[in-house]
Design an enzyme around this catalytic site. Structure first.
Site, PDB file in Angstrom:
ATOM      1  N   HIS A   1     -10.073  76.944  56.801  1.00  0.00           N
ATOM      2  CA  HIS A   1     -10.038  76.789  55.528  1.00  0.00           C
ATOM      3  C   HIS A   1     -10.166  77.891  54.408  1.00  0.00           C
ATOM      4  CE1 HIS A   1     -10.803  72.134  56.587  1.00  0.00           C
ATOM      5  NE2 HIS A   1      -9.489  72.566  56.941  1.00  0.00           N
TER       6      HIS A   1
ATOM      7  N   GLU B   1     -13.168  78.540  51.867  1.00  0.00           N
ATOM      8  CA  GLU B   1     -14.648  78.113  52.556  1.00  0.00           C
ATOM      9  C   GLU B   1     -15.222  79.705  52.676  1.00  0.00           C
ATOM     10  OE1 GLU B   1     -14.418  75.135  55.453  1.00  0.00           O
ATOM     11  OE2 GLU B   1     -13.737  73.589  54.262  1.00  0.00           O
TER      12      GLU B   1
ATOM     13  N   HIS C   1     -17.752  75.996  58.494  1.00  0.00           N
ATOM     14  CA  HIS C   1     -16.915  75.299  57.309  1.00  0.00           C
ATOM     15  C   HIS C   1     -18.070  75.477  56.100  1.00  0.00           C
ATOM     16  CE1 HIS C   1     -13.447  73.437  58.862  1.00  0.00           C
ATOM     17  NE2 HIS C   1     -13.846  73.724  60.169  1.00  0.00           N
TER      18      HIS C   1
ATOM     19  N   GLU D   1     -21.377  72.917  58.653  1.00  0.00           N
ATOM     20  CA  GLU D   1     -20.823  72.751  57.334  1.00  0.00           C
ATOM     21  C   GLU D   1     -22.100  73.507  56.389  1.00  0.00           C
ATOM     22  OE1 GLU D   1     -18.413  71.490  56.007  1.00  0.00           O
ATOM     23  OE2 GLU D   1     -17.338  70.148  57.396  1.00  0.00           O
TER      24      GLU D   1
END
Length: 1124
Positions: A821, A824, A918, A1003
């Site tokens: 992504h 990010e 992420h 994350e």
């Protein structure tokens, strides 16, 4: 029979008798018993009576006594008070009233007692409770309740305030029904309510009747849920009335509920409009192989946020336990099935990505690995002549009218150019003004390529982002910012003739002085290398400008920054300013000062008192800037390429500011419903002036930060029809540190593709070739033509013996990926920390290299990163949702990485760990998502017996270790559930199809930490890189039986090994998939009615006062009787 059964039986008999009896004395006795029972009991006792049918019994008694005139006076009031006490705790009281026809009964009692306040007040409370069900409220409205109760409110009077309060709250409850609201609009009640609210505001100087004023606001709030209600509110100057009243009492803390309710109404009635842009499709278009993506216009949708139909939908819902139906409960789908998704013979093509398995290491004189970017390839010498031209000329000539050539067209090799706008006088003037020196000797900086560096070598540089020296005023004339250009440009001959040789030489000198002043202490960064790397980067719009932070380099700030605390009232004040923009347009400019597709604006705003914006550089994202007021700007972000969505990432240049002035920025087309900006997060800013003074930091900046839903909407066509979507505003204030500085503002710390490639090249040059096996290959080319790097890291065998080579080839694999992504960027900073640690001399890093072969794909979506996307690739798709069936044409990076994983699995070298880095926008800390069959079934409430399922719980080891060694990592936020909505993600597919037990998504919050060492702090670059290094420490323990002895790290490793004793403790892990923070303290819902939680609390307070008054009256009557 037990005592409980006796009690149950006795209560049921009493309630049944109350429902069926027609004897006056019996009913009065039962009411007296119930009143005494509930008056002395707790709330639990009331709920118990409800569960036994108490609400139905009281409602039926009310209906019976009304029809047969069995009760009156004190007995009737006691029954009404009992019904209020029970009914406010019964969520289904409206439906029960409808079923027993008590709605008509209570209306009749209201009509009969209009002149009797003691009986009228509880009747109005009951109407309010019944109207909590919009169907019951609709019945009341059709039978005249709206007109009847409105008569109690007008004309204005300060007498019988208890009745007025009850009537206003009952009327507000009735307005929850759409049909009742329309009836009120038709009869002109909105104008009357506004007049009443003004009268009570003027009368209530001492603020004794705030509850009455608030009740009138509730009436208006519920009416504003309909289109006709909002329209009539606007036509009757409702916005002006509320705005002026709230401004007059904004400083009074005791009126908080009044202010918040007013804000809610004004937001609802604020006219909805489309974004101030013609098209919401991305400004960039990429021809996708095999299909087209049509542009969608940004049209104003129908005003249908509410249900304007005549049918009222009951809002009461049964309390039903709803299972999480997103969790996968099909055991067959949860079981791993490591079968390749392509013919096995095709897997052999991935053999070339594992050269470490076939190298015999017998040639000790040669390098054991190849570098992807050699010294010759990274040389700054071009193949042709590279001119340096003032950026001010570029912005005037490059986009000049009449030039119809495409932005991506190419000029001959001999006309490749890089552009720098800031003349040498600007640098000299700036350094002299600040007591600095550009002298190599005095400043401590030295030329990057030695004393014999030539001007030609500097002119050969091609830059990738827009780098800006400072804008300075000299002799009253503003000098332009300096910008670097990285790609071959399409500037015609007429343009070239406009730039004199002296201008070019002056700018060349500026480039030279910048490079001379550059501090070489920034690890793994070199501007010259960056220039050469950026030259090869392909973008959709053929970027030719470098952002100064990316060119100059970044070092972590030497301090930590706490999260900001959102001062209560900030959101309210921001909305007041928005409303003021609508009502008072004298100071509103609404001047377009930047548009990504109207480059002529760059020239036209030069003479205007406005900030200058620019975003046409690598990873840049800003579509449009509108100057609203002198120091306020609305900003519109660009959609992802070939998309109309994903407005979150931003990165742009600002210049022409004044120091110390609070500028307000409103990013008005955000899409997520909530954001960490409401919980302490700040955007980041880079100042060129600060960088030139030796502080090249990205810093968290901004105050008065809010994230809320705005009045902008758009329509998306779906198979089911038109679907309306709202936008949200991120607003913040910034005071810039220097006048006429050039600054860069970003969502998070930017990390471009060219930065990565430069970093990998410099890492490769730093590797100790006799100890470290480092290979940088290209996994494939992206759709945009950029190589996707694949890095292999391990330790070379110490001896070339067959035994050592065998041990080398049999090391377990680890696969680490990031940046699927593009927005990010925190994932890239963590990956940077991982790579630098893996190649360091740290004993733990040496041990890790000896234990594993690490495959790293540091950027899975280069095209998205380059073109400023937030989530998508050039196809407009989320690559992390394509893992189930990736296309070799449309999703080459995912397709070939999955092929490599299948190849490793086919040769029985399935990776021990797969970890995909992420960023997370709605949670704090660093945490992991993994995959577990049992935990998924447990959380889903499945009836499947999990005792028969065998599952290795080794997936818990790494998160458990990280929670001990990494300060930013929080175990309680981890989850190991498999969701249907994520079945095509890397984590789930690699676990299910490749058979990797330890398949994770790691994350990292964009904001910071709310636990442990970093509690209350925002993450900086230092903390993110530290997390990358700590992950490596955690990986050491996954294969503890193979840990070789290393006296430098072995004692520490042994301490960590004890952690596995409590890996089985499931209580340390969260069983819930937590998506985001709770609502922020000042959250105001745009759609729903404003805070009604205190409605029944107000009734309880009134009920107690009423009961007390009744007791006092009875006591007085008894005393009078006894004296007589």
């Amino acid at each position: 029979m037990s005592d409980k059964e006796t009690t149950d039986s006795g209560l049921e008999v009493i309630l049944t008798t109350l429902q069926t009896s027609s004897d006056k004395e019996t009913i009065q006795s039962i009411i007296s018993i119930l009143n005494e029972l509930l008056s002395m009991g707790t709330e639990r006792r009331i709920h118990y009576v409800i569960s036994k049918g108490g609400s139905e019994a009281l409602l039926q008694a009310l209906v019976n006594s009304s029809h047969k005139y069995l009760l009156s006076g004190n007995s009737l009031q006691t029954l009404l008070h009992l019904l209020v006490k029970v009914g406010q705790k019964d969520k289904m009281i409206g439906r029960k009233a409808k079923k027993t026809q008590a709605t008509i009964t209570i209306l009749n009692l209201v009509r009969k007692n209009m002149a009797n306040p003691r009986t009228l007040t509880p009747c109005l409370w009951i109407v309010q409770m019944f109207a909590g069900s919009v169907t019951a409220g609709g019945i009341l409205g059709r039978n005249g309740a709206t007109e009847l109760i409105y008569k109690l409110l007008v004309p204005f009077t300060a007498e019988h305030t208890r009745v007025i309060r009850a009537a206003a709250e009952a009327f507000a409850a009735l307005m929850k029904s759409v049909s009742n609201s329309k009836r009120a609009v038709t009869r002109g009640y909105v104008q009357g309510l506004l007049r009443l609210y003004q009268n009570w505001h003027s009368y209530d100087i001492q603020h004794k009747y705030v509850h009455i004023r608030r009740a009138f606001l509730r009436c208006l709030d519920n009416i504003a849920n309909t289109k006709s209600g909002r329209q009539i509110f606007w036509e009757n100057a409702g916005m002006e009335i509320l705005f002026h009243i709230t401004q007059s009492c904004a400083s009074n803390q005791s009126l908080k509920s009044i202010l918040n309710a007013s804000v809610q109404i004004m937001r609802k009635c604020y006219p909805r409009s489309a974004l101030p842009t013609d098209v919401i499709q991305s400004a960039y278009n990429f021809p996708v192989p095999g299909g087209a993506h049509p542009t969608r216009t940004c049209s104003l949708p129908p005003d249908n946020l509410d249900d304007d139909s005549e049918e009222d939908v009951d809002s009461e819902l049964e309390n039903v336990d709803v299972e999480d139906d997103d969790l996968e409960t099909d055991v067959e789908k949860l079981k791993t099935k490591p079968d390749p998704d392509r013919p096995r013979e095709l897997l052999q093509s991935y053999k070339k990505f594992c050269p470490e398995l076939f190298d015999d290491f017998q040639d000790s004189d040669s390098e054991s690995f190849d570098r992807n970017c050699t010294k010759a390839e990274c040389s700054s010498k071009p193949t042709g002549c590279c001119e340096v031209i003032l950026n001010s000329h570029i912005r005037k000539g490059y986009y000049k009218e009449g030039d119809q050539r495409a932005l991506g067209s190419k000029t001959p090799e001999s006309f490749q150019q890089c552009h720098l706008s800031c003349p040498v006088d600007a640098i000299d003037n700036y350094t002299k003004r600040n007591g600095l020196s550009c002298s190599t000797k005095e400043s401590g900086f030295r030329p990057r390529n030695g004393p014999n560096q030539t001007m030609d070598s500097l002119m050969s540089a091609t830059f990738e982002s827009n780098s800006t020296c400072t804008s300075v005023y000299q002799s009253g004339k503003q000098l332009d910012t300096c910008s670097f250009h990285s790609r071959t440009d399409c500037i015609d001959s007429t343009y070239h003739s406009q730039s004199s040789f002296s201008d070019k030489r002056e700018t060349h000198d500026t480039v030279l002085r910048l490079l001379e002043r550059h501090n070489e202490d920034i690890p793994f960064h070199d501007p010259s290398t960056y220039i050469a790397t950026a030259r090869k980067t392909a973008s959709v719009q053929d970027y030719n400008v470098l952002a100064f932070p990316d060119f100059w380099g970044i070092i972590p700030a030497p301090y930590q920054q706490p999260m900001t605390e959102q001062k209560y009232g900030t959101l309210r004040d921001k909305i007041f300013q928005d409303v003021q923009r609508l009502l008072k347009k004298d100071d509103i400019l609404n001047r377009l000062v930047f548009d990504l597709q109207e480059s002529s604006l760059l020239e036209s705003v030069e003479e205007i008192d406005t900030l200058k914006f620019f975003s046409k550089f690598e990873s840049g994202n800003l579509r449009r800037a509108i100057q609203v007021r002198r120091y306020e700007y609305d900003l519109i972000l660009n959609s992802d390429v070939n998309n109309i969505h994903h407005h979150q990432w931003f990165y742009f240049e600002i210049s022409g500011m004044k120091a110390g002035v609070p500028y307000r920025f409103n990013i008005i087309n955000c899409e997520k419903a909530n954001s960490q900006f409401n919980y302490g997060m700040q955007p980041v800013l880079y100042s060129v002036c600060e960088a030139l003074q030796g502080r090249p930091y990205w810093q968290r900046v901004g105050d008065n930060i809010c994230y809320y839903r705005n009045s902008y909407v758009y329509t998306v066509e779906t198979p089911e029809g038109s679907c309306e979507k709202p936008y949200f505003t991120l607003t913040f204030n910034i005071q810039f540190p220097h006048t006429d500085d050039v600054c860069y503002l970003a969502y998070h710390f930017p990390y471009t593709y060219s930065t990565l490639m430069t970093h990998l090249h410099l890492l490769g040059k730093s590797v100790k070739q006799k100890k470290v096996y480092f290979r940088n290959q290209s996994l494939c080319n992206t759709l945009g033509g950029n190589p996707c790097p694949l890095v292999t890291i391990t330790a070379l065998p110490k001896l070339k013996s067959q035994q050592n080579v065998h041990q080398f080839r049999n090391r377990p694999y680890l696969v680490l990926t990031a940046r699927v992504h593009p927005g990010e960027s925190n994932a890239s900073w963590i990956m940077k920390g991982t790579l630098e640690f893996l190649l360091s001399d740290d004993p733990a890093a040496e041990l890790l290299r000896e234990m594993y072969i690490i495959k790293v794909i540091p950027m899975l979506n280069p095209d998205g990163v380059i073109n400023g996307n937030h989530r998508s690739s050039l196809t407009g798709e989320d690559l992390n949702r394509q893992w189930s069936q990736p296309s070799p044409t449309l999703h080459p990076t995912v397709y070939h990485l999955k092929g490599l994983l299948h190849y490793l699995n086919s040769i029985r070298r399935t990776p021990l760990v797969f970890c995909d880095y992420h960023g997370h926008s709605r949670k704090k800390n660093v945490f992991m998502y993994g995959c577990s069959i049992k935990e998924t079934l447990w959380q889903s409430g499945s009836s499947i017996n999990t005792a028969s399922l065998k599952e290795d719980i080794g997936y818990r080891t790494l998160p458990k270790v990280l929670s001990k060694v990494a300060p930013a990592f929080v175990l309680s936020s981890c989850s190991f559930q498999v969701e249907k909505s994520r079945e095509s993600t890397a984590r789930v597919v690699v676990w299910r199809e490749i058979g990797v037990l330890r398949s994770y998504t790691m994350e990292s919050s964009y904001c910071g930490s709310d636990q442990g060492k970093y509690k209350g702090l925002q993450f900086g670059i230092k903390e993110l890189q530290e997390m990358g290094a700590k992950l490596c420490i955690g990986l050491l323990l996954l294969n503890k039986n193979s840990l070789p002895y290393n006296k430098a790290v072995f004692p520490q490793m042994m301490k960590l090994l004890t952690l596995e004793d409590d890996i089985l403790d499931h209580r340390s892990f969260s069983n819930e998939y937590i998506e985001e923070e709770p609502p922020c303290p000042e959250e105001i819902d745009f759609n729903s009615c404003f805070i009604y939680e205190e409605e029944f609390a107000d009734i309880e307070e009134e009920l107690e006062e009423s009961s007390s008054d009744s007791e006092d009256t009875e006591t007085t009557s008894e005393l009078q009787a006894s004296s007589d």
